[in-house]
Design a protein around this motif. Structure first.
Motif, PDB file in Angstrom:
ATOM      1  N   GLU A 179      -6.792 -31.851  26.340  1.00  0.00           N
ATOM      2  CA  GLU A 179      -6.077 -31.033  27.327  1.00  0.00           C
ATOM      3  C   GLU A 179      -5.914 -31.694  28.693  1.00  0.00           C
ATOM      4  O   GLU A 179      -5.350 -31.116  29.601  1.00  0.00           O
ATOM      5  CB  GLU A 179      -6.776 -29.661  27.536  1.00  0.00           C
ATOM      6  N   GLU A 180      -6.385 -32.933  28.866  1.00  0.00           N
ATOM      7  CA  GLU A 180      -6.417 -33.542  30.194  1.00  0.00           C
ATOM      8  C   GLU A 180      -5.134 -34.290  30.537  1.00  0.00           C
ATOM      9  O   GLU A 180      -4.439 -34.813  29.661  1.00  0.00           O
ATOM     10  CB  GLU A 180      -7.595 -34.509  30.309  1.00  0.00           C
ATOM     11  N   LEU A 181      -4.878 -34.381  31.861  1.00  0.00           N
ATOM     12  CA  LEU A 181      -3.873 -35.282  32.414  1.00  0.00           C
ATOM     13  C   LEU A 181      -4.620 -36.376  33.185  1.00  0.00           C
ATOM     14  O   LEU A 181      -5.368 -36.073  34.116  1.00  0.00           O
ATOM     15  CB  LEU A 181      -2.923 -34.538  33.360  1.00  0.00           C
ATOM     16  N   ILE A 182      -4.430 -37.632  32.788  1.00  0.00           N
ATOM     17  CA  ILE A 182      -5.109 -38.769  33.392  1.00  0.00           C
ATOM     18  C   ILE A 182      -4.065 -39.719  33.977  1.00  0.00           C
ATOM     19  O   ILE A 182      -3.018 -39.970  33.358  1.00  0.00           O
ATOM     20  CB  ILE A 182      -5.980 -39.524  32.368  1.00  0.00           C
ATOM     21  N   ALA A 183      -4.360 -40.260  35.160  1.00  0.00           N
ATOM     22  CA  ALA A 183      -3.483 -41.240  35.795  1.00  0.00           C
ATOM     23  C   ALA A 183      -4.031 -42.644  35.541  1.00  0.00           C
ATOM     24  O   ALA A 183      -5.212 -42.897  35.721  1.00  0.00           O
ATOM     25  CB  ALA A 183      -3.398 -40.976  37.293  1.00  0.00           C
ATOM     26  N   TYR A 184      -3.147 -43.545  35.113  1.00  0.00           N
ATOM     27  CA  TYR A 184      -3.516 -44.936  34.869  1.00  0.00           C
ATOM     28  C   TYR A 184      -2.688 -45.844  35.776  1.00  0.00           C
ATOM     29  O   TYR A 184      -1.456 -45.751  35.794  1.00  0.00           O
ATOM     30  CB  TYR A 184      -3.265 -45.331  33.410  1.00  0.00           C
ATOM     31  N   ASN A 185      -3.375 -46.716  36.527  1.00  0.00           N
ATOM     32  CA  ASN A 185      -2.652 -47.688  37.332  1.00  0.00           C
ATOM     33  C   ASN A 185      -2.978 -49.102  36.859  1.00  0.00           C
ATOM     34  O   ASN A 185      -3.751 -49.298  35.916  1.00  0.00           O
ATOM     35  CB  ASN A 185      -2.930 -47.491  38.828  1.00  0.00           C
ATOM     36  N   GLN A 186      -2.413 -50.100  37.530  1.00  0.00           N
ATOM     37  CA  GLN A 186      -2.489 -51.487  37.063  1.00  0.00           C
ATOM     38  C   GLN A 186      -3.906 -52.016  36.907  1.00  0.00           C
ATOM     39  O   GLN A 186      -4.143 -52.971  36.159  1.00  0.00           O
ATOM     40  CB  GLN A 186      -1.734 -52.384  38.038  1.00  0.00           C
TER      41      GLN A 186
END
Length: 817
Positions: free
Chosen positions: A157-164
């Motif tokens: 159910e999660e929203l995760i942010a991925y950056n470089q």
């Protein structure tokens, strides 16, 4: 080419500090405190300076991995972005992931845990706090979805942010929706909302989808379950979204942040909050190399700190309490500990200025904290001679060099041939390349360097060898054994002079052995006498016994300057080792060891030393005045090959089971145990004693107490020669350094007389006023010891002078009350 160069305060005064400006508003301090001993580096940073800012860097620009602090500093050092100073940062996992949060250039690379962090805001305000994570994605101004984390595994159910910094792709499965976005601003900041544009969307639940590439100028928002449904229904390619990633309770815009633990100073008070942050007590109380950061009450001064450790005799490390107290002396109002141990590193202008404790040198770490100067490189404004103060032997040479800097202390490359060198004529001469030739007579003056109107100078002292001390002293060998004799040559300033073995003239008195021109002695016959070394007018000697049955007292604990404390799972702030006259076996003193053992594993309190024991002793012993608390007493020594051995002065059980009485504990060296690091080691002589230590493995027996040590002794082989301490008459007049030094209030002064002669021994203050006469009589040939008490004198440097016939000698001593 024979020369030496030292700082005089390191020789004449126990504690010393050297400071140098290294950037606009940035000063590097190096301090030595003998009582530890501790060697510390402090970078003092003026945050109000317009050119200065604070940044972090992550190893290899990736969340996973390790890199040396010096490498991170070098990679980030560019024009108008000069890394003036750097220290290692957060603790990290075995694969190099920082334990706590990190923000680099406003980008959140990793979320926090419940431990303190150090942060830096866009308003140049430093921050120390325990933070949490909050994030949200807003669509069309009103529709909002919570962001649960950054650069970690996406859960249900999660929203995760991925950056470089996470890697090239998100490493997710296809059971979700991922939108790829680009930043619409040149930079972003933690705690500030920022806008992004959707450039792609992946919502196909089948093999070959998910695990999307992460753009360099944006991120991927990856949702599962209800979060995936939100993205599918509300977000489309070309949409402009608002994102905010926050670290409450901090509200300022954060450009840099790094994790640590625990907070050590809160509002000007040493708090060492290890319990609040889930850290063991022993981590706070044991001595280790340490790295820390703190700032002043008005938040305008920032300080980077390192203290070296795990290097007995050089620097033993600090407990967090000791480090907090030291930081308070610098005016730190808020302070936090960073990763230490083998990670502890400070880099200043590209060079490592501390001594990392790992045998392999500097350790690769997860991240680092920088002080950066944005000042441009300008024209030559400052010249700096390589050494502020130099001591050169008369008739010898020293090569000077100079460095150039602009007005912002940026290093410049200068042509050494363009410099103009000169010196005061009384001290010698210097050529166009900066090669200085010393005069024959002792004197002091200056060397100068010029580049146009820009100038610097260095103090030069022309000096001579004043004393030579040989060791081991005494030297005890069997017939056929051999040893290279070591020496310490000093000038009248107390500075060590670098001489080669064959610079000295070596000789022996008596028919018991031979010595080479390199000081290599071989015992050939039973007997006793002296080895003598001469250099110009200076002379030194050591007594030699070949085949003599003897118990040699290695240390009678009339001073504890040979020993320092370290340990594991001990209350170091409650531990102490001092000279005491409560009880003793050899009057008047013994060594009093006060200990405090803590729970959480095996407790060990080390008395560290480095005592070279000549020859081939059969056994080692020490007198112990017990406290009946049944702790285990052990020792460690290293052999001629550097291999480690352990001995048990008591068994683990019952340990020191006697109280209020002395027992002599003797260990035959044939019973020594090989250390786990070299199980196949074979004992070779000579040996160097490294530790006596108290150990406890049973948690319920951990407590505090006091034991006393006296007459640490080496026993040597038995022969036909009768031992007679009065047989040896000194060959030369000598005045030894007082012991202990520094002292309070009493010290012992020793001197050698080769003939019966009138002796006067007097004490003077630094103004030349006589404050005491302790000997004024005719004395026989031999070795003499007298005790001087300074109960009525103030702290400071004093001179003691002996007049014995034609022999006159003066030495310095330091009284500290």
């Amino acid at each position: 080419l024979l020369f030496f160069c030292v700082l005089p305060q390191l020789s004449l005064i126990a504690d010393s500090k050297k400071s140098q400006q290294v950037g606009p508003g940035v000063i590097h301090h190096q301090e030595f405190i003998e009582s530890g001993p501790w060697r510390l580096n402090v970078l003092e940073i003026d945050l109000a300076n317009e050119w200065i800012k604070i940044e972090t860097a992550i190893a290899n620009d990736q969340l996973i991995g390790r890199e040396k602090t010096s490498s991170l500093a070098a990679e980030n050092d560019t024009e108008k972005h000069r890394v003036v100073g750097a220290i290692n940062g957060d603790f990290f996992s075995s694969d190099g992931i920082p334990v706590g949060a990190q923000v680099q250039s406003g980008v959140l690379q990793k979320g926090p845990i419940s431990r303190s962090v150090f942060g830096y805001s866009t308003s140049k305000t430093p921050i120390i706090d325990i933070v949490s994570f909050q994030g949200s994605l807003t669509v069309s101004g009103t529709n909002t979805l919570e962001v649960k984390g950054v650069n970690r595994v996406r859960n249900t159910e999660e929203l995760i942010a991925y950056n470089q910094y996470f890697g090239s792709t998100t490493n997710t499965n296809y059971w979700g929706t991922e939108i790829t976005v680009e930043y619409l601003a040149d930079s972003i900041l933690v705690n500030d909302p920022f806008l992004v544009r959707v450039i792609s969307k992946d919502s196909v639940y089948e093999s070959g989808h998910g695990n999307n590439p992460i753009p360099l100028n944006g991120m991927v928002l990856s949702g599962h379950g209800l979060s995936s449904q939100f993205l599918n229904e509300n977000v489309f390619i070309g949409d402009t979204l608002s994102v905010i990633l926050s670290l409450p309770p901090v509200t300022q815009s954060i450009s840099a942040l790094i994790g640590g633990t625990p907070r050590m100073i809160r509002n000007g008070v040493a708090t060492v909050e290890y319990d609040n942050e889930g850290i063991s007590r022993s981590f706070a109380t044991d001595r280790h190399p340490r790295t820390a950061v703190g700032f002043s009450q008005d938040s305008t001064k920032l300080f980077f700190f390192t203290v070296d450790g795990r290097q007995a005799g050089y620097s033993v490390g600090m407990s967090l309490y000791e480090l907090a107290d030291y930081m308070l002396e610098w005016g730190v109002y808020q302070g936090i500990n960073l990763d230490g141990g083998g990670s502890t590193t400070m880099v200043v202008r590209g060079g490592i200025v501390n001594s990392p404790s790992d045998a392999t040198g500097e350790r690769p770490v997860a991240n680092a904290l920088f002080c950066v100067s944005t000042a441009p490189t300008g024209a030559l404004s400052i010249l700096k001679i390589s050494d502020d103060e130099v001591y050169v032997l008369s008739g010898n040479q020293y090569q000077f060099s100079a460095s150039g800097f602009d007005q912002y202390y940026n290093p410049l490359t200068i042509n050494q041939d363009s410099l103009s060198w000169s010196c005061d004529s009384a001290i010698g001469n210097i050529n166009e390349q900066g090669l200085f030739s010393a005069a024959e007579n002792e004197d002091s003056g200056y060397v100068y360097v010029n580049s146009g109107e820009i100038r610097d100078s260095a103090m030069v002292h022309i000096t001579k060898v004043a004393s030579i001390e040989l060791f081991p002293n005494p030297l005890i060998l069997r017939v056929g054994e051999y040893l290279s004799i070591q020496f310490d040559a000093k000038d009248n300033f107390g500075n060590t002079i670098e001489l080669a073995q064959n610079d000295l003239d070596w000789s022996v008195t008596g028919d018991f052995g031979v010595i080479s021109s390199y000081g290599f002695f071989r015992a050939t016959n039973p007997g006793e006498g002296y080895i003598i070394a001469n250099y110009d007018a200076a002379s030194g000697s050591t007594a030699v016994f070949v085949g003599v049955d003897t118990d040699l007292i290695l240390d009678d604990f009339s001073t504890v300057s040979n020993w320092s404390l370290s340990g594991l799972r001990v209350e170091l702030s409650a531990c102490d080792f001092i000279v005491d006259n409560y009880v003793s076996t050899s009057t008047p003193t013994s060594g009093k060891l006060t200990y405090g053992l803590t729970t959480g594993g095996i407790s060990v309190l080390y008395l560290d030393c480095s005592l070279l024991i000549s020859g081939t002793p059969d056994a080692i012993g020490v007198f112990v005045y017990g406290d009946g608390k049944e702790h285990w007493l052990r020792g460690e020594f290293h052999d001629a090959d550097g291999e480690k051995f352990l001995v048990n002065f008591t068994e683990e059980n019952p340990g020191i089971n006697w109280s209020n009485s002395w027992q002599y504990l003797r260990v035959d060296l044939v019973d020594a145990i090989t250390h786990w690091s070299n199980p196949a080691a074979e004992l070779s002589f000579p040996i160097t004693w490294k530790k006596i230590y108290l150990a406890e493995t049973v948690e319920t027996k951990k407590d505090s107490g006091v034991i006393y040590l006296d007459d640490f002794t080496a026993h040597y082989i038995q022969t036909e020669i009768k031992k007679n301490d009065n047989l040896i008459t000194p060959i030369t007049y000598q005045l030894q350094q007082n012991c202990p030094n520094p002292f309070n209030p009493s010290t012992q002064i020793s001197f050698d007389l080769p003939d019966e002669t009138p002796v006067k021994l007097e004490i003077f203050n630094t103004l030349g006023k006589k404050v005491a006469t302790i000997v004024n009589t005719n004395m026989p040939a031999g070795r003499h010891k007298v005790r001087f008490r300074a109960d009525e004198l103030a702290s400071g440097i004093y001179l003691y002078r002996i007049d014995a016939g034609d022999f006159h000698k003066t030495r310095k001593m330091l009284l500290i009350k």
